[in-house]
Design a protein around this motif. Sequence first.
Motif, short mmCIF file in Angstrom:
data_model
loop_
_atom_site.label_atom_id
_atom_site.label_comp_id
_atom_site.label_asym_id
_atom_site.label_seq_id
_atom_site.Cartn_x
_atom_site.Cartn_y
_atom_site.Cartn_z
N UNK A 45 36.91 1.17 39.42
CA UNK A 45 38.15 1.44 40.16
C UNK A 45 38.43 0.31 41.14
N UNK A 46 39.71 -0.04 41.25
CA UNK A 46 40.12 -1.06 42.22
C UNK A 46 40.46 -0.38 43.53
N UNK A 47 40.72 -1.16 44.53
CA UNK A 47 41.05 -0.61 45.85
C UNK A 47 42.32 0.22 45.78
N UNK A 48 42.41 1.17 46.67
CA UNK A 48 43.59 2.04 46.78
C UNK A 48 44.83 1.21 47.09
N UNK A 49 46.01 1.65 46.65
CA UNK A 49 47.22 0.88 46.91
C UNK A 49 47.71 0.97 48.36
N UNK A 50 46.85 1.35 49.26
CA UNK A 50 47.24 1.48 50.66
C UNK A 50 47.12 2.93 51.10
N UNK A 51 47.43 3.19 52.37
CA UNK A 51 47.30 4.56 52.86
C UNK A 51 48.25 5.50 52.14
N UNK A 52 47.79 6.71 51.94
CA UNK A 52 48.62 7.72 51.28
C UNK A 52 49.80 8.08 52.18
N UNK A 53 50.95 8.36 51.59
CA UNK A 53 52.08 8.80 52.40
C UNK A 53 51.71 10.07 53.17
N UNK A 54 52.36 10.27 54.31
CA UNK A 54 52.06 11.43 55.15
C UNK A 54 52.23 12.75 54.41
N UNK A 55 53.14 12.78 53.45
CA UNK A 55 53.39 14.02 52.73
C UNK A 55 52.55 14.17 51.45
N UNK A 56 51.58 13.26 51.23
CA UNK A 56 50.71 13.35 50.05
C UNK A 56 49.81 14.56 50.18
N UNK A 57 49.92 15.47 49.24
CA UNK A 57 49.14 16.71 49.27
C UNK A 57 47.81 16.51 48.57
N UNK A 58 46.78 17.22 49.01
CA UNK A 58 45.52 17.17 48.28
C UNK A 58 45.64 17.98 46.99
N UNK A 59 44.74 17.70 46.07
CA UNK A 59 44.67 18.52 44.87
C UNK A 59 44.34 19.96 45.26
N UNK A 60 44.80 20.94 44.50
CA UNK A 60 44.53 22.34 44.85
C UNK A 60 43.04 22.66 44.87
N UNK A 61 42.67 23.55 45.76
CA UNK A 61 41.27 23.96 45.91
C UNK A 61 40.99 25.13 44.96
N UNK A 62 40.88 24.81 43.68
CA UNK A 62 40.57 25.80 42.66
C UNK A 62 39.48 25.23 41.76
N UNK A 63 38.75 26.10 41.10
CA UNK A 63 37.72 25.68 40.15
C UNK A 63 38.19 26.06 38.75
N UNK A 64 38.10 25.10 37.83
CA UNK A 64 38.49 25.34 36.44
C UNK A 64 37.34 24.93 35.52
N UNK A 65 37.17 25.64 34.41
CA UNK A 65 36.12 25.25 33.47
C UNK A 65 36.52 24.00 32.71
N UNK A 66 35.53 23.19 32.42
CA UNK A 66 35.73 22.06 31.53
C UNK A 66 35.97 22.64 30.13
N UNK A 67 36.89 22.08 29.40
CA UNK A 67 37.19 22.57 28.05
C UNK A 67 35.95 22.46 27.18
N UNK A 68 35.16 21.40 27.39
CA UNK A 68 33.95 21.14 26.62
C UNK A 68 32.74 21.58 27.43
#
Length: 195
Positions: A45-68
Amino acid sequence: MKRVACALMVALLLAGCSDDPEPAPKAAPAPFADCAALTAPPAQATASPGPAPADAAPLPDIALPCFTGDATVQVSAIRGPAVVNLWGSWCAPCRDEMPAFQRFAERAAGKVHVIGVDTHDTREAGGSLAEDLGVTYPNLYDRSERFRIKLSGRPLPVTLFVDQQGKIRHLYNAAALDDAALATLAAQHLGVTLP
Protein backbone atom coordinates in the motif's frame (compact mmCIF):
# COMPACT_ATOMS: atom_id res chain seq x y z
CA MET A 1 -25.31 -74.48 3.92
CA LYS A 2 -25.13 -72.48 7.16
CA ARG A 3 -21.34 -72.64 7.02
CA VAL A 4 -21.28 -71.29 3.45
CA ALA A 5 -23.64 -68.43 4.40
CA CYS A 6 -21.53 -67.61 7.47
CA ALA A 7 -18.29 -67.72 5.48
CA LEU A 8 -19.80 -65.43 2.84
CA MET A 9 -21.01 -62.99 5.52
CA VAL A 10 -17.55 -62.93 7.19
CA ALA A 11 -15.88 -62.32 3.80
CA LEU A 12 -18.23 -59.40 3.07
CA LEU A 13 -17.63 -57.88 6.51
CA LEU A 14 -13.86 -58.18 6.15
CA ALA A 15 -13.97 -56.59 2.71
CA GLY A 16 -15.55 -53.51 4.30
CA CYS A 17 -12.72 -53.29 6.87
CA SER A 18 -9.91 -52.80 4.40
CA ASP A 19 -6.85 -50.76 5.40
CA ASP A 20 -7.15 -48.81 2.13
CA PRO A 21 -10.58 -47.19 2.22
CA GLU A 22 -12.00 -45.49 -0.83
CA PRO A 23 -10.81 -41.85 -0.83
CA ALA A 24 -13.37 -39.24 0.11
CA PRO A 25 -14.58 -37.09 -2.76
CA LYS A 26 -12.73 -33.80 -3.02
CA ALA A 27 -14.69 -30.72 -2.02
CA ALA A 28 -15.44 -28.24 -4.77
CA PRO A 29 -13.00 -25.31 -4.67
CA ALA A 30 -14.32 -22.18 -3.00
CA PRO A 31 -15.06 -19.42 -5.50
CA PHE A 32 -13.50 -16.63 -3.45
CA ALA A 33 -10.17 -16.01 -1.74
CA ASP A 34 -9.79 -16.15 2.02
CA CYS A 35 -10.56 -13.03 4.11
CA ALA A 36 -7.68 -13.36 6.60
CA ALA A 37 -5.67 -10.33 5.42
CA LEU A 38 -8.48 -7.78 5.19
CA THR A 39 -7.88 -6.13 8.56
CA ALA A 40 -4.27 -5.21 7.72
CA PRO A 41 -3.30 -2.73 5.00
CA PRO A 42 -2.22 -4.35 1.72
CA ALA A 43 1.47 -5.28 1.73
CA GLN A 44 2.46 -2.74 -0.96
CA ALA A 45 0.00 0.00 0.00
CA THR A 46 1.13 3.53 -0.78
CA ALA A 47 0.67 6.49 1.51
CA SER A 48 -2.82 7.83 2.12
CA PRO A 49 -3.97 10.60 -0.24
CA GLY A 50 -4.00 13.03 2.68
CA PRO A 51 -6.25 13.55 5.68
CA ALA A 52 -9.76 12.18 5.40
CA PRO A 53 -12.49 14.76 4.90
CA ALA A 54 -14.26 15.77 8.12
CA ASP A 55 -17.42 14.02 6.96
CA ALA A 56 -15.66 10.70 6.15
CA ALA A 57 -17.55 8.02 8.04
CA PRO A 58 -15.95 4.89 9.45
CA LEU A 59 -16.98 1.51 8.13
CA PRO A 60 -19.97 0.10 10.04
CA ASP A 61 -19.27 -1.76 13.26
CA ILE A 62 -20.74 -5.11 12.23
CA ALA A 63 -19.31 -8.61 11.88
CA LEU A 64 -19.93 -10.60 8.70
CA PRO A 65 -18.86 -14.12 7.80
CA CYS A 66 -16.29 -14.64 5.10
CA PHE A 67 -17.98 -16.33 2.14
CA THR A 68 -15.13 -18.86 2.12
CA GLY A 69 -14.49 -20.84 5.29
CA ASP A 70 -15.95 -20.05 8.68
CA ALA A 71 -14.02 -16.90 9.68
CA THR A 72 -15.87 -13.75 10.69
CA VAL A 73 -14.61 -10.29 9.74
CA GLN A 74 -15.27 -7.18 11.81
CA VAL A 75 -16.09 -4.75 9.00
CA SER A 76 -14.96 -1.70 11.00
CA ALA A 77 -11.49 -3.32 11.27
CA ILE A 78 -10.94 -3.48 7.49
CA ARG A 79 -7.95 -1.37 6.49
CA GLY A 80 -7.30 0.02 3.07
CA PRO A 81 -6.71 1.23 0.67
CA ALA A 82 -9.73 -0.89 -0.16
CA VAL A 83 -12.55 -0.99 -2.65
CA VAL A 84 -15.63 -2.63 -1.12
CA ASN A 85 -18.43 -3.62 -3.48
CA LEU A 86 -21.89 -4.63 -2.22
CA TRP A 87 -23.57 -6.88 -4.78
CA GLY A 88 -26.12 -9.66 -5.25
CA SER A 89 -26.50 -12.30 -7.93
CA TRP A 90 -30.04 -11.04 -8.58
CA CYS A 91 -28.77 -7.48 -9.36
CA ALA A 92 -28.18 -6.95 -13.11
CA PRO A 93 -25.77 -3.97 -12.80
CA CYS A 94 -23.84 -5.93 -10.14
CA ARG A 95 -23.33 -8.80 -12.57
CA ASP A 96 -22.26 -6.33 -15.27
CA GLU A 97 -19.53 -4.71 -13.15
CA MET A 98 -18.09 -7.77 -11.36
CA PRO A 99 -15.63 -8.63 -14.17
CA ALA A 100 -14.20 -5.08 -13.91
CA PHE A 101 -13.69 -5.59 -10.16
CA GLN A 102 -11.90 -8.89 -10.86
CA ARG A 103 -9.56 -7.24 -13.38
CA PHE A 104 -8.95 -4.35 -10.94
CA ALA A 105 -8.18 -6.86 -8.15
CA GLU A 106 -5.62 -8.58 -10.37
CA ARG A 107 -3.93 -5.29 -11.32
CA ALA A 108 -4.06 -3.94 -7.74
CA ALA A 109 -2.80 -7.09 -6.00
CA GLY A 110 -0.79 -6.09 -2.93
CA LYS A 111 -1.70 -2.39 -3.29
CA VAL A 112 -5.47 -2.32 -2.76
CA HIS A 113 -7.85 -4.77 -1.12
CA VAL A 114 -10.80 -5.55 -3.36
CA ILE A 115 -13.64 -6.95 -1.27
CA GLY A 116 -17.10 -8.06 -2.31
CA VAL A 117 -20.11 -8.31 -0.02
CA ASP A 118 -22.72 -10.74 -1.33
CA THR A 119 -25.93 -9.08 -0.16
CA HIS A 120 -29.50 -10.42 0.28
CA ASP A 121 -28.56 -13.56 -1.63
CA THR A 122 -28.07 -17.28 -1.15
CA ARG A 123 -24.58 -18.71 -0.95
CA GLU A 124 -25.46 -21.08 -3.78
CA ALA A 125 -26.52 -18.27 -6.14
CA GLY A 126 -23.60 -16.01 -5.17
CA GLY A 127 -21.03 -18.78 -5.50
CA SER A 128 -22.46 -19.90 -8.83
CA LEU A 129 -22.28 -16.38 -10.27
CA ALA A 130 -18.70 -15.97 -9.03
CA GLU A 131 -17.67 -19.23 -10.68
CA ASP A 132 -19.41 -18.25 -13.94
CA LEU A 133 -17.63 -14.86 -14.00
CA GLY A 134 -14.26 -16.09 -12.70
CA VAL A 135 -14.41 -13.84 -9.60
CA THR A 136 -11.84 -14.80 -6.95
CA TYR A 137 -11.24 -11.76 -4.71
CA PRO A 138 -12.36 -12.10 -1.05
CA ASN A 139 -16.06 -11.77 -0.30
CA LEU A 140 -18.13 -11.41 2.82
CA TYR A 141 -21.67 -12.77 3.07
CA ASP A 142 -24.54 -10.56 4.24
CA ARG A 143 -27.82 -12.44 3.78
CA SER A 144 -29.74 -10.03 6.05
CA GLU A 145 -28.38 -6.84 4.37
CA ARG A 146 -27.01 -5.34 7.60
CA PHE A 147 -24.14 -3.59 5.77
CA ARG A 148 -26.44 -2.07 3.12
CA ILE A 149 -28.92 -0.91 5.77
CA LYS A 150 -26.08 0.82 7.66
CA LEU A 151 -25.37 2.73 4.43
CA SER A 152 -28.86 4.32 4.50
CA GLY A 153 -30.39 1.41 2.58
CA ARG A 154 -29.01 2.46 -0.80
CA PRO A 155 -29.91 0.15 -3.69
CA LEU A 156 -27.26 -2.17 -5.11
CA PRO A 157 -24.64 -1.97 -6.38
CA VAL A 158 -22.80 0.19 -3.85
CA THR A 159 -19.02 0.70 -3.97
CA LEU A 160 -16.98 2.17 -1.12
CA PHE A 161 -13.47 3.58 -1.39
CA VAL A 162 -11.86 3.06 2.03
CA ASP A 163 -8.60 4.55 3.32
CA GLN A 164 -5.95 3.05 5.61
CA GLN A 165 -7.82 4.15 8.73
CA GLY A 166 -11.03 2.39 7.67
CA LYS A 167 -12.76 5.66 6.70
CA ILE A 168 -15.08 5.78 3.71
CA ARG A 169 -13.52 8.35 1.36
CA HIS A 170 -16.23 7.98 -1.27
CA LEU A 171 -19.47 6.06 -1.73
CA TYR A 172 -20.40 5.36 -5.36
CA ASN A 173 -24.00 4.39 -6.06
CA ALA A 174 -24.80 4.97 -9.73
CA ALA A 175 -24.37 3.10 -13.04
CA ALA A 176 -22.35 -0.11 -13.21
CA LEU A 177 -18.62 0.60 -13.05
CA ASP A 178 -16.30 -0.32 -15.89
CA ASP A 179 -12.50 -0.62 -15.84
CA ALA A 180 -11.83 3.06 -16.61
CA ALA A 181 -14.35 4.46 -14.11
CA LEU A 182 -13.13 2.14 -11.34
CA ALA A 183 -9.48 3.11 -11.95
CA THR A 184 -10.39 6.82 -12.02
CA LEU A 185 -12.32 6.64 -8.73
CA ALA A 186 -9.49 4.68 -7.02
CA ALA A 187 -6.94 7.29 -8.16
CA GLN A 188 -9.16 10.19 -7.14
CA HIS A 189 -10.27 8.91 -3.71
CA LEU A 190 -7.46 6.57 -2.64
CA GLY A 191 -4.46 8.05 -4.44
CA VAL A 192 -3.85 4.69 -6.12
CA THR A 193 -2.75 4.74 -9.75
CA LEU A 194 -2.42 1.41 -11.50
CA PRO A 195 -0.68 0.60 -14.81
